[in-house]
Write an enzyme that holds these catalytic residues in place. Sequence first.
Site, short mmCIF file in Angstrom:
data_model
loop_
_atom_site.label_atom_id
_atom_site.label_comp_id
_atom_site.label_asym_id
_atom_site.label_seq_id
_atom_site.Cartn_x
_atom_site.Cartn_y
_atom_site.Cartn_z
CB SER A 6 -3.51 -1.41 27.25
OG SER A 6 -4.50 -0.41 27.04
CG ASP B 9 -6.71 -1.30 19.48
OD1 ASP B 9 -6.96 -0.16 19.92
OD2 ASP B 9 -5.75 -1.98 19.87
CG HIS C 278 -3.88 -0.39 22.45
ND1 HIS C 278 -5.13 -0.99 22.48
CD2 HIS C 278 -3.53 -0.17 23.74
CE1 HIS C 278 -5.51 -1.15 23.74
NE2 HIS C 278 -4.56 -0.65 24.52
#
Length: 458
Positions: free
Chosen positions: A183, A433, A436
């Site tokens: 990712s 998160d 990212h």
Amino acid sequence: MAACQPLHSSSQKPPPARSTNPGYFLPKTVVHWLAFGSISLALLHLICCSPRGAQEAAFTRVLQYANDAYLKLTSSGYENTTLSPSDQGICIFHFCASTTQLGGSLRCDYSDGRWVWAPGHARRYNATVCDVKEEQDCLRNGRPDTGYLDWRWQPAGCHLPAFDAAAFLTAARGKHVAFVGDSMARNQGESLICLLTAAAPHRLVDQDPMNYRRRFVRWEFPTHNVTVSVYWAPFLANATGRCDNYDMPYTFVHLDEPGHRWASHADTMDVVVLAAGHWLINPAVYHKGGKVVGVHGNPDLNHTEIGYATPLREVYRMSLERLSSGGRSRTVVVATLSPSHFENHRMDDPMACAKKQPYREGEKELNDMEKELRRIVVEEAEAAVERNGPNGAVRIEVLDVTKLAAMRPDGHPGPYMHRNPFANGVPEKLSTDCLHFCLPGPVDTFNEILQQIVMKRR
């Protein structure tokens, strides 16, 4: 003919020039000291009495001036020459790229540096318009602080230019640029797509039927015949199980088989960015030659625990060998680990990665696992350079982002992976998160460095 003589010989000095300003009454030395004192007082006031943002803005300009002066001095002796094949490889344990300074070829290590205040530097596109993964569209999701967009990466010994879409497309004309990996590869791939679509005609030509999964996407930029694709391959190798379905307990990984989708398209790729590592620390069962050769993180299975380091080496080695075969001239860019910033917070702690500014030098140290994950990737890239030889068709580069990414705890979505997460107060638990980066955000810097790699051999 005699040599030219100076206008005034050493034995006869010219008469002093008369002042044409009758109002000037202080000696020039005094004027210089007064000016110096005024500047010193202004700097002292800036340091003591101004907020950090104003200090960074002022000192950034001063440092940039000094840096430009340094580059002029150090590059003045360089000739405009083509790098030898051995120079087109990598530098052990850090990324070295060549960049053009004043008509010469000057090598630059972009991996080492610091983040400096640069208002508006990362405010370059609307993430909603370029259709990024919603969880990384932080402004759309209501993140109120936007200071994370006002920093740029300043390498220690050179200048990293801001991303230039026209220059990138020109350098990549007629090429297929592919991001292959986990990712974070997708995060960087979507960043590049946004940087390009904000400035050039484009069209979406293919994507995963279930777009929310983001397993595959492809864009074209017809003015330059450039294609950009993103392939989901978190182990680089062929894998099934948890990587496709989070209800599964672990992933089945075939260490001797590259991911089917990206491998089937490999012969069309001209620039390939490989980025993997985070999934290798998760539970997995590893296969080779149709047999189980070991497991990681599965104590209930009756197989040898082989850890994460050996599988990481093998999947990178296999992928680099696949991309070095076939005789196609291409550039393979191996990205190092981009660390997460949960830092002793649970993944469902709404206060995780709440820092609002980058770390300063020495404030954040990599842990042993992060160092090892980075080292393995660099070592495998260097080994591939040696295998391919100086005349190989494939150029291998290392995109060493570990340090610059580790210094940006402020750039993650955190709780703003959700839309307006605190509209009804602060929940006790909320998935966050801290891996990212927001788009736009620090990951755009990865592509500023990638641009220098792509432009390196034109």
